[in-house]
Design a protein around this motif. Sequence first.
Motif, PDB file in Angstrom:
ATOM      1  N   ARG A 220       0.749  -1.279  -0.125  1.00  0.00           N
ATOM      2  CA  ARG A 220      -0.241   0.288   0.101  1.00  0.00           C
ATOM      3  C   ARG A 220       0.971   1.269  -0.158  1.00  0.00           C
ATOM      4  O   ARG A 220       1.893   1.291   0.289  1.00  0.00           O
ATOM      5  N   SER A 221       0.290   2.208  -0.602  1.00  0.00           N
ATOM      6  CA  SER A 221       1.210   3.631  -0.755  1.00  0.00           C
ATOM      7  C   SER A 221       1.213   4.024   0.771  1.00  0.00           C
ATOM      8  O   SER A 221       0.016   4.311   1.303  1.00  0.00           O
ATOM      9  N   PRO A 222       2.324   4.684   1.207  1.00  0.00           N
ATOM     10  CA  PRO A 222       2.465   5.463   2.476  1.00  0.00           C
ATOM     11  C   PRO A 222       2.300   6.973   2.137  1.00  0.00           C
ATOM     12  O   PRO A 222       2.457   7.702   3.118  1.00  0.00           O
ATOM     13  N   ASP A 223       2.131   7.502   0.962  1.00  0.00           N
ATOM     14  CA  ASP A 223       2.097   8.721   0.671  1.00  0.00           C
ATOM     15  C   ASP A 223       0.745   9.350   1.220  1.00  0.00           C
ATOM     16  O   ASP A 223      -0.251   8.685   1.254  1.00  0.00           O
ATOM     17  N   LYS A 224       0.695  10.581   1.462  1.00  0.00           N
ATOM     18  CA  LYS A 224      -0.355  11.215   2.150  1.00  0.00           C
ATOM     19  C   LYS A 224      -1.590  11.290   1.109  1.00  0.00           C
ATOM     20  O   LYS A 224      -2.582  10.971   1.563  1.00  0.00           O
ATOM     21  N   ALA A 225      -1.321  11.678  -0.037  1.00  0.00           N
ATOM     22  CA  ALA A 225      -2.464  11.962  -1.117  1.00  0.00           C
ATOM     23  C   ALA A 225      -2.909  10.671  -1.244  1.00  0.00           C
ATOM     24  O   ALA A 225      -4.027  10.625  -1.827  1.00  0.00           O
ATOM     25  N   THR A 226      -2.060   9.565  -1.372  1.00  0.00           N
ATOM     26  CA  THR A 226      -2.589   8.054  -2.023  1.00  0.00           C
ATOM     27  C   THR A 226      -2.616   7.256  -0.837  1.00  0.00           C
ATOM     28  O   THR A 226      -2.348   5.815  -1.110  1.00  0.00           O
ATOM     29  N   ARG A 227      -2.533   7.775   0.531  1.00  0.00           N
ATOM     30  CA  ARG A 227      -2.494   6.657   1.527  1.00  0.00           C
ATOM     31  C   ARG A 227      -3.392   5.339   1.580  1.00  0.00           C
ATOM     32  O   ARG A 227      -4.523   5.705   1.510  1.00  0.00           O
ATOM     33  N   GLY A 228      -2.899   4.358   1.670  1.00  0.00           N
ATOM     34  CA  GLY A 228      -3.768   3.039   1.708  1.00  0.00           C
ATOM     35  C   GLY A 228      -4.354   2.643   0.528  1.00  0.00           C
ATOM     36  O   GLY A 228      -4.411   1.299   0.399  1.00  0.00           O
ATOM     37  N   LEU A 229      -3.836   3.258  -0.817  1.00  0.00           N
ATOM     38  CA  LEU A 229      -3.987   2.541  -1.959  1.00  0.00           C
ATOM     39  C   LEU A 229      -3.021   1.583  -2.405  1.00  0.00           C
ATOM     40  O   LEU A 229      -1.838   1.456  -2.076  1.00  0.00           O
ATOM     41  N   ILE A 230      -3.509   0.415  -3.010  1.00  0.00           N
ATOM     42  CA  ILE A 230      -2.755  -0.607  -3.587  1.00  0.00           C
ATOM     43  C   ILE A 230      -1.835  -0.171  -4.652  1.00  0.00           C
ATOM     44  O   ILE A 230      -2.367   0.617  -5.804  1.00  0.00           O
ATOM     45  N   LEU A 231      -0.468  -0.599  -4.622  1.00  0.00           N
ATOM     46  CA  LEU A 231       0.435   0.087  -5.294  1.00  0.00           C
ATOM     47  C   LEU A 231       0.759  -0.719  -6.845  1.00  0.00           C
ATOM     48  O   LEU A 231       1.457  -0.486  -7.519  1.00  0.00           O
ATOM     49  N   ALA A 232      -0.135  -1.935  -6.817  1.00  0.00           N
ATOM     50  CA  ALA A 232      -0.118  -2.665  -8.123  1.00  0.00           C
ATOM     51  C   ALA A 232      -1.367  -3.114  -8.353  1.00  0.00           C
ATOM     52  O   ALA A 232      -2.286  -3.383  -7.563  1.00  0.00           O
ATOM     53  N   ASN A 233      -1.708  -3.870  -9.556  1.00  0.00           N
ATOM     54  CA  ASN A 233      -2.755  -4.620  -9.812  1.00  0.00           C
ATOM     55  C   ASN A 233      -2.771  -6.057  -9.655  1.00  0.00           C
ATOM     56  O   ASN A 233      -2.186  -6.805 -10.444  1.00  0.00           O
ATOM     57  N   PHE A 234      -3.251  -6.598  -8.300  1.00  0.00           N
ATOM     58  CA  PHE A 234      -3.177  -7.982  -7.969  1.00  0.00           C
ATOM     59  C   PHE A 234      -4.417  -8.479  -7.540  1.00  0.00           C
ATOM     60  O   PHE A 234      -5.339  -7.681  -7.149  1.00  0.00           O
ATOM     61  N   LYS A 235      -4.571  -9.676  -7.004  1.00  0.00           N
ATOM     62  CA  LYS A 235      -5.666 -10.022  -6.232  1.00  0.00           C
ATOM     63  C   LYS A 235      -5.137 -10.035  -4.757  1.00  0.00           C
ATOM     64  O   LYS A 235      -4.484 -10.902  -4.287  1.00  0.00           O
ATOM     65  N   ARG A 236      -5.917  -9.308  -3.933  1.00  0.00           N
ATOM     66  CA  ARG A 236      -5.644  -9.131  -2.601  1.00  0.00           C
ATOM     67  C   ARG A 236      -5.958 -10.711  -1.748  1.00  0.00           C
ATOM     68  O   ARG A 236      -5.311 -10.906  -0.750  1.00  0.00           O
ATOM     69  N   GLY A 237      -6.886 -11.299  -2.139  1.00  0.00           N
ATOM     70  CA  GLY A 237      -7.166 -12.462  -1.407  1.00  0.00           C
ATOM     71  C   GLY A 237      -8.167 -13.272  -2.201  1.00  0.00           C
ATOM     72  O   GLY A 237      -8.813 -12.684  -3.509  1.00  0.00           O
TER      73      GLY A 237
END
Length: 550
Positions: A300-317
């Motif tokens: 997940r992104s640590p940056d303030k504007a995108t915090r929590g967004l997944i950094l790539a396109n994959f299946k989380r579960g």
Amino acid sequence: MKLPFTRTALALLGLAMLASSCSKQRSDKTGIPYNDKKFGYQRFRQTHPAPGPGLVAIEGGTFVLGGSADQDITFEYNNVRRRVTIPAFYMDEAEVSNQDWLDYLSWIRTSFPGDHELYYNALPDTLVWRRQLSYNEPYVNNYLRHPAFQDYPVVGVTWEQAQEYCQWRTDRTNEFILQERGILLNPRDKKNRQLLANNPDAQKTTFNTDLYLNNQVRGVGVDGKRMPANLNPVADPNAPLGSNQKQVRPVRVEDGILKPAYRLPTEAEWEYAAVSLNGNTQFENINDGKVYPWNGLGVRSPDKATRGLILANFKRGNGDNAGVGGYLNDKAFITAPVRSYQPNDFGLYNMAGNVNEWVEDTYRQMSFEDVDAFNPFRGNQFSDKRLANASTGQYAKDKYGRPIKDPAKSQKKMSYAELVASQRADSLANVAAATGRPAAATQGQGVPFVNKDPLAGKPYNADARGFRDTVNASLYGVTTLVNDRSKVYKGGSWNDMAYWLNPATRRFMDQGDASAEVGFRCAMDLVGAPEINPAGKPHFSVKKPKTSGR
């Protein structure tokens, strides 16, 4: 009043001409001037060519192959850490998209309108989307061609089709470069239409880089008006005259105009580019390693504007491909556009997730033990271009205007007598007899030909598992899943768990198979100095050779 000025001008002009004649480049070993018609020796302008369209430069270096792996949950032991060196190269900024592939199909349809087989063979397998218990028919019908998906990665492409695309892209890129420079006649220009109409054979000529460099793409309706001058006409007495009545020649490799061939990246190149440790390096010290193409251990992104967004396109579960409706996380149910998420430190998009990517290598579990430490690669099948006429050096070509290639006959430069004998030989057995070598010639990977199939007459080596049998593949998939058709793919996809996003992970598939989760991107050799950004870095002062003056 004007006379002194005129005399002064003439004197200055004479000095300039003298200086010009004295500054002509000369060999620093013989003193003979270059680019002089009296001698014919040519020195080409030294250049460091830019990458081909769509590519970015990857400065090479040493890294630990398999070093980003933090776990081996499959217990395959197939990418154990090993330090290697990767030369600098070029790589596609993004994956090959549907639009890119449609361009390829459009060219085939236009250039070979009656060849339905060629067009059919180039079509991706859109049925890779079809599932027995899933409603994916909209993707079967729309994913490749609908404009909504035009910047999404092409899938359903086999390793073999990717190779064909690389060859096509090489030839189209170089052909366009020559047409833009006026070295080749551009059929798109209105002023050339009448000339082409009067020379219908010219329109049947398909440009191929290898054949062009071998002086086999020539003639009226092909040659442009800005071909380079031939300073050594004695070597080519039949060379045609240009528009200025001077003898001209095709472009050569030495001119530095044509681009090297597009190709698939090697597995080591791909992993090196994905890890992209250049952003963590200072004065040859690596400050921090990576598990993914980005820094940190999370996805997940640590940056303030995108915090929590997944950094790539994959299946989380299991059952979670995009997140919750109303706040989609990776914003992709299947694939995403090829320029999505943040690029890595080399400027490459989607080096983790979206689609797995074919690489050049043939799969072996223990490749890390076997390959060389410099530019490691497994899969070499050395070949020679078949000669149609040994006396003229012309290559034989197929119906699509490409040179026909045969397995290499030797691992080193032959003597001239051996070369002449091999050119006249009709078979590998004749080559062996003429050169005095054993009858079991090599196939390119050191595999002896010990039998011939009675029907096809094709040499092969059958072992107990069909591991190296090039004729009877019936045992493939029964007693072994690994043979020379097994090709590596890497990177993880929209339908994979996070483990496969690690650049060190590797899987394989038959080179003739395809998947909705596998695409590719191209690479290109970088020629010349390997340092991409030398500005601001220390360098030794080196004396340049004296190539001018007397």
